[in-house]
Design a protein around this motif. Sequence first.
Motif, PDB file in Angstrom:
ATOM      1  N   LYS A  77       1.422  10.109  -3.851  1.00  0.00           N
ATOM      2  CA  LYS A  77       1.642  10.208  -2.398  1.00  0.00           C
ATOM      3  C   LYS A  77       0.204  10.105  -1.756  1.00  0.00           C
ATOM      4  O   LYS A  77       0.020  10.588  -0.692  1.00  0.00           O
ATOM      5  CB  LYS A  77       2.340  11.125  -1.751  1.00  0.00           C
ATOM      6  CG  LYS A  77       3.874  11.197  -2.076  1.00  0.00           C
ATOM      7  CD  LYS A  77       4.572  12.101  -1.325  1.00  0.00           C
ATOM      8  CE  LYS A  77       6.190  12.289  -1.451  1.00  0.00           C
ATOM      9  NZ  LYS A  77       6.700  11.867  -3.016  1.00  0.00           N
ATOM     10  N   ALA A  78      -0.680   9.127  -2.484  1.00  0.00           N
ATOM     11  CA  ALA A  78      -2.148   9.027  -2.014  1.00  0.00           C
ATOM     12  C   ALA A  78      -2.312   8.205  -0.870  1.00  0.00           C
ATOM     13  O   ALA A  78      -1.539   7.582  -0.601  1.00  0.00           O
ATOM     14  CB  ALA A  78      -2.886   8.423  -3.284  1.00  0.00           C
ATOM     15  N   SER A  79      -3.310   8.522  -0.156  1.00  0.00           N
ATOM     16  CA  SER A  79      -3.752   7.644   1.041  1.00  0.00           C
ATOM     17  C   SER A  79      -3.917   6.399   0.848  1.00  0.00           C
ATOM     18  O   SER A  79      -4.200   6.089  -0.192  1.00  0.00           O
ATOM     19  CB  SER A  79      -4.755   8.556   1.941  1.00  0.00           C
ATOM     20  OG  SER A  79      -5.882   8.578   1.076  1.00  0.00           O
ATOM     21  N   PHE A  80      -3.968   5.339   1.815  1.00  0.00           N
ATOM     22  CA  PHE A  80      -4.536   4.112   1.556  1.00  0.00           C
ATOM     23  C   PHE A  80      -5.874   4.174   1.331  1.00  0.00           C
ATOM     24  O   PHE A  80      -6.336   3.284   0.409  1.00  0.00           O
ATOM     25  CB  PHE A  80      -4.321   3.600   3.166  1.00  0.00           C
ATOM     26  CG  PHE A  80      -5.137   2.186   3.367  1.00  0.00           C
ATOM     27  CD1 PHE A  80      -4.148   0.980   2.504  1.00  0.00           C
ATOM     28  CD2 PHE A  80      -6.029   1.758   3.781  1.00  0.00           C
ATOM     29  CE1 PHE A  80      -4.581  -0.156   2.518  1.00  0.00           C
ATOM     30  CE2 PHE A  80      -6.476   0.630   3.822  1.00  0.00           C
ATOM     31  CZ  PHE A  80      -5.864  -0.392   3.151  1.00  0.00           C
ATOM     32  N   MET A 128       1.742  -2.197  -5.415  1.00  0.00           N
ATOM     33  CA  MET A 128       2.288  -0.879  -5.447  1.00  0.00           C
ATOM     34  C   MET A 128       2.182  -0.419  -3.915  1.00  0.00           C
ATOM     35  O   MET A 128       3.148   0.522  -3.403  1.00  0.00           O
ATOM     36  CB  MET A 128       1.493   0.246  -6.324  1.00  0.00           C
ATOM     37  CG  MET A 128       1.844  -0.081  -7.776  1.00  0.00           C
ATOM     38  SD  MET A 128       3.572  -0.212  -8.141  1.00  0.00           S
ATOM     39  CE  MET A 128       4.084   1.317  -7.802  1.00  0.00           C
ATOM     40  N   LEU A 129       1.007  -0.645  -3.366  1.00  0.00           N
ATOM     41  CA  LEU A 129       1.175  -0.425  -1.688  1.00  0.00           C
ATOM     42  C   LEU A 129       1.988  -0.740  -1.000  1.00  0.00           C
ATOM     43  O   LEU A 129       2.564   0.294  -0.228  1.00  0.00           O
ATOM     44  CB  LEU A 129      -0.437  -0.781  -1.248  1.00  0.00           C
ATOM     45  CG  LEU A 129      -0.988  -0.035  -0.097  1.00  0.00           C
ATOM     46  CD1 LEU A 129      -1.014   1.592  -0.036  1.00  0.00           C
ATOM     47  CD2 LEU A 129      -2.369  -0.616   0.343  1.00  0.00           C
ATOM     48  N   THR A 135       9.303   1.426   0.922  1.00  0.00           N
ATOM     49  CA  THR A 135      10.086   2.630   0.488  1.00  0.00           C
ATOM     50  C   THR A 135       9.983   3.449   1.868  1.00  0.00           C
ATOM     51  O   THR A 135      10.917   3.926   2.264  1.00  0.00           O
ATOM     52  CB  THR A 135       9.616   3.247  -0.446  1.00  0.00           C
ATOM     53  OG1 THR A 135       9.517   2.401  -1.616  1.00  0.00           O
ATOM     54  CG2 THR A 135      10.409   4.591  -0.790  1.00  0.00           C
ATOM     55  N   ARG A 136       8.894   3.692   2.279  1.00  0.00           N
ATOM     56  CA  ARG A 136       8.797   4.597   3.809  1.00  0.00           C
ATOM     57  C   ARG A 136       9.720   3.783   4.798  1.00  0.00           C
ATOM     58  O   ARG A 136      10.060   4.572   5.371  1.00  0.00           O
ATOM     59  CB  ARG A 136       7.338   4.868   3.995  1.00  0.00           C
ATOM     60  CG  ARG A 136       6.534   5.642   2.870  1.00  0.00           C
ATOM     61  CD  ARG A 136       5.182   5.760   3.277  1.00  0.00           C
ATOM     62  NE  ARG A 136       4.504   6.475   2.297  1.00  0.00           N
ATOM     63  CZ  ARG A 136       3.103   6.783   2.229  1.00  0.00           C
ATOM     64  NH1 ARG A 136       2.225   6.202   3.266  1.00  0.00           N
ATOM     65  NH2 ARG A 136       2.519   7.232   1.184  1.00  0.00           N
ATOM     66  N   LEU A 137       9.587   2.688   4.994  1.00  0.00           N
ATOM     67  CA  LEU A 137      10.174   1.995   6.194  1.00  0.00           C
ATOM     68  C   LEU A 137      11.679   2.258   5.882  1.00  0.00           C
ATOM     69  O   LEU A 137      12.511   2.688   6.840  1.00  0.00           O
ATOM     70  CB  LEU A 137       9.870   0.578   6.015  1.00  0.00           C
ATOM     71  CG  LEU A 137       8.749   0.262   6.951  1.00  0.00           C
ATOM     72  CD1 LEU A 137       8.268  -1.571   6.837  1.00  0.00           C
ATOM     73  CD2 LEU A 137       9.058   0.506   8.336  1.00  0.00           C
ATOM     74  N   PHE A 138      12.185   1.895   4.694  1.00  0.00           N
ATOM     75  CA  PHE A 138      13.686   2.114   4.387  1.00  0.00           C
ATOM     76  C   PHE A 138      14.194   3.900   4.800  1.00  0.00           C
ATOM     77  O   PHE A 138      15.309   4.091   5.065  1.00  0.00           O
ATOM     78  CB  PHE A 138      13.970   1.613   3.077  1.00  0.00           C
ATOM     79  CG  PHE A 138      13.924   0.022   3.016  1.00  0.00           C
ATOM     80  CD1 PHE A 138      14.796  -0.597   3.842  1.00  0.00           C
ATOM     81  CD2 PHE A 138      13.395  -0.756   2.031  1.00  0.00           C
ATOM     82  CE1 PHE A 138      15.037  -1.921   3.853  1.00  0.00           C
ATOM     83  CE2 PHE A 138      13.431  -1.872   2.075  1.00  0.00           C
ATOM     84  CZ  PHE A 138      13.930  -2.622   3.118  1.00  0.00           C
ATOM     85  N   ARG A 139      13.251   4.532   4.251  1.00  0.00           N
ATOM     86  CA  ARG A 139      13.415   6.090   4.324  1.00  0.00           C
ATOM     87  C   ARG A 139      13.563   6.383   5.910  1.00  0.00           C
ATOM     88  O   ARG A 139      14.589   7.017   6.372  1.00  0.00           O
ATOM     89  CB  ARG A 139      12.494   6.917   3.795  1.00  0.00           C
ATOM     90  CG  ARG A 139      12.764   6.696   2.156  1.00  0.00           C
ATOM     91  CD  ARG A 139      11.819   7.926   1.500  1.00  0.00           C
ATOM     92  NE  ARG A 139      11.841   7.840   0.056  1.00  0.00           N
ATOM     93  CZ  ARG A 139      11.031   8.132  -0.779  1.00  0.00           C
ATOM     94  NH1 ARG A 139       9.842   8.614  -0.231  1.00  0.00           N
ATOM     95  NH2 ARG A 139      11.121   8.070  -1.940  1.00  0.00           N
TER      96      ARG A 139
END
Length: 143
Positions: A77-80, A128-129, A135-139
């Motif tokens: 869960k690394a940052s941009f 991957m980004l 993934t975050r949007l769908f969650r």
Amino acid sequence: MEMKFGKDTYAIALICIIGILLILGLSWQSDPNLKGLPFIPSWLYNWTDSYKNATIRTAVPFVGLSLIIGIWLSLKKASFNKFILAWFILIGVVVLAELGQYFIPSRDADIKDVFWGMVGSFIGLGIMLATNLLTRLFRLKSK
């Protein structure tokens, strides 16, 4: 967010070190063709040694290496900013590979190879980004 290092970190680091050493080793051979290397499959050296793929072939190992790094960064869960840092490190690797070729009489350093290495690294990390963001949007939508 601070990243913790466990066994997975060391395994990924080892894979990346092997990948970087392979990239540098293959880049610093006196013959740029891969045909004579026993660990390279024929379908791969036929593609890489083809004249039409002479420049873009630099992108291929960097896509693979950056995907591995991108997967690890995603799992952590690394940052941009960590993705950007990884991209700059990979650019450093491709620049080092090209600088090394400058000192090999039968090889030439080529700015196009640096460009294709940057593109390959961008593609792998970008995949991957983008996967992370989707993934975050769908969650968020499922909550």
